[in-house]
Design an enzyme around this catalytic site. Structure first.
Site, PDB file in Angstrom:
ATOM      1  N   GLU A 115       0.846  -1.205   0.000  1.00 52.97           N
ATOM      2  CA  GLU A 115       0.000   0.000   0.000  1.00 52.97           C
ATOM      3  C   GLU A 115       0.872   1.242   0.000  1.00 52.97           C
ATOM      4  O   GLU A 115       1.943   1.270   0.613  1.00 52.97           O
ATOM      5  CB  GLU A 115      -0.914  -0.019   1.236  1.00 52.97           C
ATOM      6  CG  GLU A 115      -1.965   1.072   1.266  1.00 52.97           C
ATOM      7  CD  GLU A 115      -2.992   0.808   2.360  1.00 52.97           C
ATOM      8  OE1 GLU A 115      -3.546  -0.324   2.392  1.00 52.97           O
ATOM      9  OE2 GLU A 115      -3.226   1.700   3.195  1.00 52.97           O
ATOM     10  N   ASP A 123       0.168   5.335   0.678  1.00 55.45           N
ATOM     11  CA  ASP A 123      -0.900   6.160   1.251  1.00 55.45           C
ATOM     12  C   ASP A 123      -0.643   7.659   1.212  1.00 55.45           C
ATOM     13  O   ASP A 123       0.422   8.130   1.629  1.00 55.45           O
ATOM     14  CB  ASP A 123      -1.080   5.828   2.743  1.00 55.45           C
ATOM     15  CG  ASP A 123      -1.725   4.509   2.990  1.00 55.45           C
ATOM     16  OD1 ASP A 123      -2.264   3.918   2.054  1.00 55.45           O
ATOM     17  OD2 ASP A 123      -1.692   4.055   4.153  1.00 55.45           O
ATOM     18  N   GLU A 131      -3.118  10.380   3.181  1.00 57.79           N
ATOM     19  CA  GLU A 131      -4.333  10.617   3.956  1.00 57.79           C
ATOM     20  C   GLU A 131      -4.303  12.063   4.424  1.00 57.79           C
ATOM     21  O   GLU A 131      -3.280  12.544   4.920  1.00 57.79           O
ATOM     22  CB  GLU A 131      -4.434   9.662   5.148  1.00 57.79           C
ATOM     23  CG  GLU A 131      -4.725   8.225   4.754  1.00 57.79           C
ATOM     24  CD  GLU A 131      -4.968   7.333   5.959  1.00 57.79           C
ATOM     25  OE1 GLU A 131      -6.128   6.997   6.222  1.00 57.79           O
ATOM     26  OE2 GLU A 131      -3.975   6.993   6.631  1.00 57.79           O
ATOM     27  N   ASN A 157       2.258   6.941   4.217  1.00 57.24           N
ATOM     28  CA  ASN A 157       2.740   5.662   4.733  1.00 57.24           C
ATOM     29  C   ASN A 157       3.022   4.741   3.556  1.00 57.24           C
ATOM     30  O   ASN A 157       2.463   4.925   2.465  1.00 57.24           O
ATOM     31  CB  ASN A 157       1.704   5.029   5.663  1.00 57.24           C
ATOM     32  CG  ASN A 157       2.306   4.054   6.664  1.00 57.24           C
ATOM     33  OD1 ASN A 157       3.482   3.689   6.579  1.00 57.24           O
ATOM     34  ND2 ASN A 157       1.496   3.607   7.613  1.00 57.24           N
ATOM     35  N   TRP A 177      -8.935   9.509  16.290  1.00 56.19           N
ATOM     36  CA  TRP A 177      -7.485   9.674  16.155  1.00 56.19           C
ATOM     37  C   TRP A 177      -7.059  10.771  15.181  1.00 56.19           C
ATOM     38  O   TRP A 177      -5.945  11.285  15.268  1.00 56.19           O
ATOM     39  CB  TRP A 177      -6.834   8.370  15.703  1.00 56.19           C
ATOM     40  CG  TRP A 177      -7.233   7.935  14.313  1.00 56.19           C
ATOM     41  CD1 TRP A 177      -8.292   7.168  13.975  1.00 56.19           C
ATOM     42  CD2 TRP A 177      -6.577   8.271  13.080  1.00 56.19           C
ATOM     43  NE1 TRP A 177      -8.349   6.992  12.611  1.00 56.19           N
ATOM     44  CE2 TRP A 177      -7.297   7.653  12.036  1.00 56.19           C
ATOM     45  CE3 TRP A 177      -5.442   9.019  12.749  1.00 56.19           C
ATOM     46  CZ2 TRP A 177      -6.935   7.769  10.692  1.00 56.19           C
ATOM     47  CZ3 TRP A 177      -5.075   9.136  11.412  1.00 56.19           C
ATOM     48  CH2 TRP A 177      -5.815   8.519  10.401  1.00 56.19           C
TER      49      TRP A 177
END
Length: 285
Positions: free
Chosen positions: A101, A103, A105, A120, A195
């Site tokens: 993956e 990422d 975000e 990430n 979070w």
């Protein structure tokens, strides 16, 4: 699937069976809306896609094609105003327990406070390689281009053409690198106020709902991809310069500027998190 080590491996290149992707210019042609019960929609004859989030549900979409290396661009305008607790995710991912993956975000914030870009890289189902940044502009005021350049040498994260992060292929030093699992593109707008904003201290204010993020100008021209496991064809990597792109001297300067002035978290400096020693790649880059 063939492994890539250096530019001088033509036999390995020849064994990579992937279809050269072509940008269609239409979200109808490139993506499927996969969830949200009508909260994600395509407008302007396929040129604009929006995802919305309310207290009941978020929404999301995924690419029709899978990619194995490519330069992928998307223009995104993020949720404006008080976006605390919301996450706009834009990433590539494979399937299975040992997935790969890449990422982006975008973590929302209260009005007047900056968005956080969370990045990430997962290899073989293992991540824990987070780097986070603020931006040098308001990402809610207009569309900006977010790019993943993924090739056998490195993964480069770019914002409006400016590199913010590089994850190098360090397989020679025992660091896993995503190179063999085709990945689809995914994006979604969802609620993660446990979070996302200031470690979960700031919760979503649902009086501001529905929240909305917008997408334009998807580009996958410089990619190797497939639409079905039955239609692999050779990807001629030697004719595609992006396959061997690394940062030039000017881009290295831009990267240093971003990481000096706008990086707010780097897993490679988090000794408290890794008391037994930082991950191997942190001592190589």
């Amino acid at each position: 699937m063939a492994a890539f080590a250096t530019k001088q491996s033509p036999l390995l290149l020849a064994s990579l069976l992937i279809l050269i992707g072509v940008a269609t210019g239409s979200f109808y042609d490139s993506f499927d809306i996969t969830w949200g019960a009508g909260r994600a929609n395509i407008f302007e004859s396929g040129q604009l896609l929006t995802c919305t989030l309310d207290k009941t549900s978020g929404s999301g979409f995924q690419s029709k094609k899978e990619y194995l290396f490519g330069k992928i661009d998307m223009k995104i305008k993020l949720v404006p105003g008080n976006s605390a607790g919301t996450v706009t995710a834009y990433y590539l991912s494979s399937k299975g327990e040992t997935w790969d993956e890449i990422d982006f975000e975008f973590l929302g914030n209260v009005t007047g406070q900056p968005y956080v870009i969370h990045t990430n890289v997962f290899t073989g189902g293992k991540g824990n390689r987070e780097m986070q940044f603020y931006l040098w502009f308001d990402p809610t005021a207009d569309f900006h281009t977010y790019t993943v350049l993924w090739n056998p040498l490195n993964i480069i994260f770019l914002v409006d053409g400016i590199p913010i992060r590089v994850f190098k292929n360090n397989e020679a030093n025992g660091v896993a690198y995503p190179k063999s699992q085709p990945m689809k593109i995914y994006s979604s707008l969802w609620e993660a106020d446990d979070w996302a904003t200031q470690g979960g201290k700031v919760k979503t204010d649902w009086t501001n709902a529905p929240f909305s993020a917008s997408y334009r100008s998807f580009n996958d021209v410089d990619c190797c991809s497939r639409t079905s496991i039955w239609n692999w064809v050779t990807c001629n990597a030697n004719s595609n310069s992006w396959m061997w792109t690394t940062l030039n001297s000017n881009q290295l300067g831009q990267l240093k500027w971003v990481q000096k002035d706008y990086m707010i978290y780097n897993y490679c400096t988090d000794f408290k998190r890794f008391p037994q020693g930082l991950p191997t790649e942190c001592n190589l880059n």
